[in-house]
Design a protein around this motif. Structure first.
Motif, PDB file in Angstrom:
ATOM      1  N   GLU A   1       0.820  -1.203   0.000  1.00  0.00           N
ATOM      2  CA  GLU A   1       0.000   0.000   0.000  1.00  0.00           C
ATOM      3  C   GLU A   1       0.860   1.262   0.000  1.00  0.00           C
ATOM      4  O   GLU A   1       0.532   2.250  -0.645  1.00  0.00           O
TER       5      GLU A   1
ATOM      6  N   SER B   1       0.986   9.265  -5.995  1.00  0.00           N
ATOM      7  CA  SER B   1       1.262  10.654  -5.593  1.00  0.00           C
ATOM      8  C   SER B   1       2.285  11.283  -6.529  1.00  0.00           C
ATOM      9  O   SER B   1       2.149  12.443  -6.941  1.00  0.00           O
TER      10      SER B   1
ATOM     11  N   SER C   1       0.826   4.024  -2.885  1.00  0.00           N
ATOM     12  CA  SER C   1       0.485   5.420  -2.579  1.00  0.00           C
ATOM     13  C   SER C   1       1.567   6.384  -3.037  1.00  0.00           C
ATOM     14  O   SER C   1       1.278   7.460  -3.587  1.00  0.00           O
TER      15      SER C   1
END
Length: 298
Positions: A68, A76, A72
Motif C-alpha cells: 500500500e 502521488s 500510494s
C-alpha cells in the motif's frame, strides 16, 4: 422479438476513451471540487489497476515497504507529473521528400534540440539543421518538417509510474549494498550462481560480445563507408553508449520484459525517436550483433 446472434464481448481493460478524456479534463479543470470528482470517480480506479499491474507484472516490489505504501507513493508522484502530458504535440520529423518550391528556414542545432518535440504554431514548417561532429570535424545537414503527433495518456502514465517504481527499487538496492555487512556479502557470494565457475565463463563471453559489438558499431559510424543514414547514425551512437554503460542503465533486478522496456526507454529518451523509428533504424546493428554472437559461440 429480441435480436438473435452473439452477445457483444465485454471490455476487460480499464483505460479507454473515457479515461483518456478524463486525464485531459483533469489537467485543464480549474475548479478544485470538479477536479477531485474527476479523479475519484474515473481516474483513481483506472490508475489503481495500472499501478498494481505494473508492480506485479514487473516485480517492482520494494522489500522494506508495504504494498500500500509503494502504491500510494507512486500515484502521488504521478499526480505531480500528470500536468506535463499533452495529447497532441508539434514535432519535427526528418523530411526526405522533394524540396523544390519549399521555403526552408535554417535553425541552429541547439534550437532544434529544444523544438524537436515541442514546436510552436509560429515555428517554420520546414527547417534545415547542420549538425557539427566534434570528433571527426565533419558536418551533417538534414531537413525536417513540422508534424503533429498524437499521444495516449495511458502510455504516458504507465511510463511515469514504471520509471518511478524502477527508481525506488534501484534506490533500495543501493541502500542495501551500502549497509551490507561482510558476513552478508560472503553468504550472498557463496549462494549466488553468478559467482560460480560456469557462470564466470559465460560472463566472460558476454562481456567480450558486448565490447566487440560496441567497437564494431562505432567503427561503422566513424568510417562512414557503411552508407548509414543520419537516423541510423544517431541510433548507433546511442547503442554504443548503452552497451558501454549497460550496468548503470538496466535495472539490477527484474524480468527480461522489464529490461527490454528499460532499453527502449533509454534509447527513446536519448534519440528522441518513437519505438517504430528505433526498430527501423536498428536493423543493421541487430544483424551485426547476431553475426558477432554466432561467431563468439562457435
Amino acid at each position: 422479438m429480441a435480436k438473435r446472434g452473439r452477445k457483444p464481448k465485454e471490455k476487460k481493460g480499464y483505460f479507454y476513451d473515457k479515461e483518456e478524456e478524463a486525464i485531459v479534463n483533469y489537467i485543464n479543470e480549474t475548479n478544485v471540487a470538479e477536479k477531485n470528482k474527476i479523479f475519484n470517480t474515473i481516474l483513481y480506479p483506472a490508475l489503481t489497476k495500472m499501478i498494481e499491474s505494473l508492480i506485479r507484472r514487473y516485480k517492482l516490489f520494494v522489500p522494506d515497504e508495504e504494498f500500500e505504501q509503494n502504491f500510494s507513493d507512486t500515484i502521488s508522484y504521478l499526480l505531480t507529473k500528470i500536468g506535463h502530458f499533452k495529447p497532441e504535440m508539434l514535432c519535427y520529423d526528418e523530411y526526405n521528400g522533394d524540396t523544390d518550391g519549399i521555403e526552408i528556414v535554417d535553425m541552429s542545432e541547439s534550437d532544434f534540440k529544444e523544438k524537436v518535440r515541442c514546436a510552436e504554431e509560429e515555428d517554420p514548417e520546414y527547417i534545415h539543421v547542420t549538425f557539427f561532429n566534434k570528433n571527426d570535424e565533419t558536418n551533417k545537414e538534414c531537413v525536417y518538417k513540422k508534424v503533429k503527433h498524437k499521444y495516449k495518456a495511458y502510455s504516458y502514465c504507465g511510463t511515469v509510474c514504471r520509471n518511478y517504481l524502477m527508481y525506488k527499487c534501484s534506490q533500495y538496492t543501493k541502500k542495501k549494498l551500502r549497509n551490507y555487512s561482510y558476513e552478508d556479502i560472503y553468504d550472498d557470494i557463496n549462494n549466488d550462481e553468478r559467482f560460480s565457475t560456469d557462470t564466470d565463463n559465460f560472463s566472460i563471453h558476454a562481456e567480450k560480445l558486448i565490447s566487440k559489438a560496441s567497437d564494431e558499431i562505432e567503427t561503422m559510424i566513424r568510417d562512414g563507408i557503411s552508407g548509414l543514414t543520419e537516423s541510423e547514425v544517431k541510433v548507433g551512437k546511442s547503442l554504443v553508449n548503452l552497451l558501454r554503460d549497460w550496468e548503470n542503465v538496466l535495472p539490477y533486478e527484474g524480468s527480461k520484459k522489464l529490461q527490454k522496456s528499460s532499453i527502449l526507454y533509454y534509447l527513446r529518451e536519448d534519440t528522441m525517436m518513437t519505438t517504430k523509428e528505433l526498430r527501423d533504424n536498428m536493423r543493421r546493428f541487430k544483424s551485426l550483433y547476431y553475426f558477432l554472437k554466432e561467431k563468439e559461440i562457435n
